[in-house]
Motif scaffolding. Structure first.
Motif, PDB file in Angstrom:
ATOM      1  N   THR A   1       0.765  -6.408   2.477  1.00 43.86           N
ATOM      2  CA  THR A   1       1.965  -6.020   3.212  1.00 43.86           C
ATOM      3  C   THR A   1       3.183  -6.332   2.368  1.00 43.86           C
ATOM      4  O   THR A   1       3.142  -7.159   1.447  1.00 43.86           O
ATOM      5  CB  THR A   1       2.082  -6.774   4.546  1.00 43.86           C
ATOM      6  OG1 THR A   1       2.254  -8.179   4.286  1.00 43.86           O
ATOM      7  CG2 THR A   1       0.847  -6.553   5.419  1.00 43.86           C
ATOM      8  N   ALA A   2       4.309  -5.701   2.708  1.00 37.95           N
ATOM      9  CA  ALA A   2       5.552  -5.968   1.993  1.00 37.95           C
ATOM     10  C   ALA A   2       6.004  -7.406   2.213  1.00 37.95           C
ATOM     11  O   ALA A   2       6.533  -8.041   1.295  1.00 37.95           O
ATOM     12  CB  ALA A   2       6.632  -4.992   2.464  1.00 37.95           C
TER      13      ALA A   2
ATOM     14  N   LEU B   1      12.154   0.528   5.584  1.00 41.59           N
ATOM     15  CA  LEU B   1      13.292   0.046   4.807  1.00 41.59           C
ATOM     16  C   LEU B   1      12.944  -1.195   3.991  1.00 41.59           C
ATOM     17  O   LEU B   1      13.302  -1.307   2.819  1.00 41.59           O
ATOM     18  CB  LEU B   1      14.468  -0.258   5.747  1.00 41.59           C
ATOM     19  CG  LEU B   1      15.777  -0.679   5.080  1.00 41.59           C
ATOM     20  CD1 LEU B   1      16.288   0.430   4.169  1.00 41.59           C
ATOM     21  CD2 LEU B   1      16.830  -1.022   6.139  1.00 41.59           C
ATOM     22  N   PHE B   2      12.212  -2.143   4.613  1.00 42.30           N
ATOM     23  CA  PHE B   2      11.914  -3.393   3.920  1.00 42.30           C
ATOM     24  C   PHE B   2      10.989  -3.158   2.733  1.00 42.30           C
ATOM     25  O   PHE B   2      11.222  -3.656   1.626  1.00 42.30           O
ATOM     26  CB  PHE B   2      11.290  -4.402   4.876  1.00 42.30           C
ATOM     27  CG  PHE B   2      11.010  -5.739   4.254  1.00 42.30           C
ATOM     28  CD1 PHE B   2      12.046  -6.608   3.926  1.00 42.30           C
ATOM     29  CD2 PHE B   2       9.709  -6.125   3.965  1.00 42.30           C
ATOM     30  CE1 PHE B   2      11.793  -7.826   3.328  1.00 42.30           C
ATOM     31  CE2 PHE B   2       9.438  -7.343   3.371  1.00 42.30           C
ATOM     32  CZ  PHE B   2      10.488  -8.202   3.047  1.00 42.30           C
ATOM     33  N   ALA B   3       9.922  -2.386   2.957  1.00 43.83           N
ATOM     34  CA  ALA B   3       8.958  -2.121   1.887  1.00 43.83           C
ATOM     35  C   ALA B   3       9.610  -1.358   0.744  1.00 43.83           C
ATOM     36  O   ALA B   3       9.435  -1.703  -0.439  1.00 43.83           O
ATOM     37  CB  ALA B   3       7.760  -1.349   2.427  1.00 43.83           C
ATOM     38  N   GLU B   4      10.364  -0.322   1.077  1.00 43.06           N
ATOM     39  CA  GLU B   4      11.013   0.466   0.030  1.00 43.06           C
ATOM     40  C   GLU B   4      12.091  -0.346  -0.683  1.00 43.06           C
ATOM     41  O   GLU B   4      12.260  -0.251  -1.899  1.00 43.06           O
ATOM     42  CB  GLU B   4      11.632   1.743   0.629  1.00 43.06           C
ATOM     43  CG  GLU B   4      10.614   2.715   1.211  1.00 43.06           C
ATOM     44  CD  GLU B   4       9.589   3.158   0.179  1.00 43.06           C
ATOM     45  OE1 GLU B   4       9.971   3.403  -0.987  1.00 43.06           O
ATOM     46  OE2 GLU B   4       8.395   3.242   0.529  1.00 43.06           O
TER      47      GLU B   4
ATOM     48  N   GLU C   1       0.833  -1.198   0.000  1.00 45.00           N
ATOM     49  CA  GLU C   1       0.000   0.000   0.000  1.00 45.00           C
ATOM     50  C   GLU C   1       0.872   1.253   0.000  1.00 45.00           C
ATOM     51  O   GLU C   1       2.010   1.234   0.479  1.00 45.00           O
ATOM     52  CB  GLU C   1      -0.917   0.015   1.232  1.00 45.00           C
ATOM     53  CG  GLU C   1      -1.832  -1.198   1.346  1.00 45.00           C
ATOM     54  CD  GLU C   1      -2.965  -1.178   0.330  1.00 45.00           C
ATOM     55  OE1 GLU C   1      -3.077  -0.176  -0.414  1.00 45.00           O
ATOM     56  OE2 GLU C   1      -3.733  -2.159   0.270  1.00 45.00           O
ATOM     57  N   ALA C   2       0.322   2.333  -0.544  1.00 44.07           N
ATOM     58  CA  ALA C   2       1.081   3.585  -0.646  1.00 44.07           C
ATOM     59  C   ALA C   2       1.529   4.089   0.720  1.00 44.07           C
ATOM     60  O   ALA C   2       2.607   4.671   0.861  1.00 44.07           O
ATOM     61  CB  ALA C   2       0.241   4.645  -1.356  1.00 44.07           C
ATOM     62  N   GLU C   3       0.691   3.817   1.744  1.00 43.48           N
ATOM     63  CA  GLU C   3       1.035   4.334   3.076  1.00 43.48           C
ATOM     64  C   GLU C   3       2.060   3.459   3.797  1.00 43.48           C
ATOM     65  O   GLU C   3       2.565   3.851   4.852  1.00 43.48           O
ATOM     66  CB  GLU C   3      -0.222   4.470   3.940  1.00 43.48           C
ATOM     67  CG  GLU C   3      -1.019   3.192   4.142  1.00 43.48           C
ATOM     68  CD  GLU C   3      -2.066   2.989   3.074  1.00 43.48           C
ATOM     69  OE1 GLU C   3      -2.968   2.161   3.293  1.00 43.48           O
ATOM     70  OE2 GLU C   3      -1.973   3.661   2.026  1.00 43.48           O
TER      71      GLU C   3
END
Length: 353
Positions: free
Chosen positions: A312-313, A43-46, A37-39
């Motif tokens: 989720t990431a 570090l992990f998600a990016e 999700e955009a929100e």
């Protein structure tokens, strides 16, 4: 200089094509847009979004050029003028017919799926209508299986096989032709119908087969010096590929893009042991079927999972790995089923491989 035996060479080709097919699956396994999700930051998600984006940018210029090079190498390996018509005829069965059958089957599949509400949402193609015009479009323009654009280009290149041979059979005219193509590609030249970079990769594979076979099929030496030279060449290739990839995307340099496409698959070939590879597992031997089959699997699984699983990431990462494994195993299982239960269809889909 010792050469690989025919069995060792074919084993290495199988390993190489399996690796390239898995890289293609990874391209289409991209799912950050479905699960992250955009929100959601951190570090992990990016990092995951960046990693998947890099794969989507870097891998297409490895896998598809690699397939063009291998296809040309196998076509022109040990060939003479007299053998070209026979090889072109056999490619009708192994390339042209599977291209037609796969595209037609994908069209018919989407025709049915688009009328089932739940599946239609997953397919994302809206309502597909039947007509001979739409069927022809699906076959000619790979409308419902976009990964088959490679096969369309390969068909055109095979049609040009005699002309490619006439130029590449002489080491000097072949080298000059490759240099000319690189010049025009550096100027982002576009020619009608045929991709100029595809012609470059195909011609380079032909040149390797006609003039560099003893190096391509060289058996690894047993001494420390041979190991250092081989590993050093592989490391140098990786570093050059990184530089070319960075230059391509930092300066929008098309010449380094095509050079990257040439060097990256060659680097993988160099890095793979020659003469010491174990026999490929059964699930590694249907690379063409995996290539043609996987797109439906990875997009369906990712989209279906995004409807029911947490966004989720972590889930994006797990699904990214899971769809690769699923595509390989489903392609293998389906191919084994078709071989046993529907051999005529299998021959059409596999091209008699």
């Amino acid at each position: 200089m010792k050469r690989l035996t025919e069995t060792e060479f074919r084993n290495k080709i199988t390993w190489m094509t399996f690796i390239l097919s898995c890289l293609v699956v990874m391209i289409h396994s991209y799912n950050a847009d479905l699960f992250i999700e955009a929100e959601e930051t951190g570090l992990f998600a990016e990092g995951l979004k960046l990693a998947q984006s890099l794969v989507s940018l870097a891998v297409p210029s490895i896998a598809v050029p690699g397939f063009f090079i291998i296809s040309a190498y196998l076509f022109y390996r040990g060939i003479s003028w007299q053998e070209i018509p026979g090889k072109m005829t056999r490619r009708v069965r192994s390339v042209l017919i599977p291209y037609i059958v796969w595209n037609a089957l994908y069209y018919l599949l989407f025709l049915v799926v688009s009328r089932i509400p739940v599946l239609s949402a997953v397919a994302g193609k809206g309502t597909v209508t039947f007509s001979l015009e739409n069927l022809a479009d699906a076959i000619i323009n790979y409308t419902y299986n976009p990964v088959l654009w490679y096969m369309q280009q390969l068909i055109l290149l095979i049609a040009l096989a005699p002309a490619v041979y006439a130029v590449m059979v002489n080491a000097w005219t072949g080298a000059a032709a490759i240099a000319v193509m690189l010049y025009f590609l550096g100027r982002a030249t576009v020619i009608p119908v045929l991709n100029l970079d595809a012609l470059l990769y195909f011609s380079s594979g032909a040149y390797m087969a006609l003039h560099g076979g003893r190096f391509v099929e060289k058996r690894d030496g047993s001494g420390a010096v041979s190991w250092i030279l081989k590993e050093g060449a592989a490391v140098a290739g990786v570093l050059l590929c990184i530089w070319m990839f960075w230059t391509t995307h930092h300066y929008a340099n098309f010449l380094t893009a095509v050079l990257y496409g040439l060097l990256a698959p060659v680097t993988i070939w160099i890095a793979l042991p020659s003469g010491r590879l174990p026999s490929p597992a059964p699930w590694m031997k249907e690379s063409f079927f995996l290539y043609a089959f996987h797109f439906l699997v990875v997009r369906t699984l990712n989209k279906a999972a995004s409807f029911v699983l947490p966004h989720t990431a972590a889930m994006a990462f797990l699904m990214y790995l899971a769809v690769l494994v699923a595509a390989v195993l489903l392609a293998w299982g389906t191919s084994e089923f078709l071989k046993r239960k529907m051999p005529p269809l299998w021959k059409l889909l596999s091209g008699g491989r």
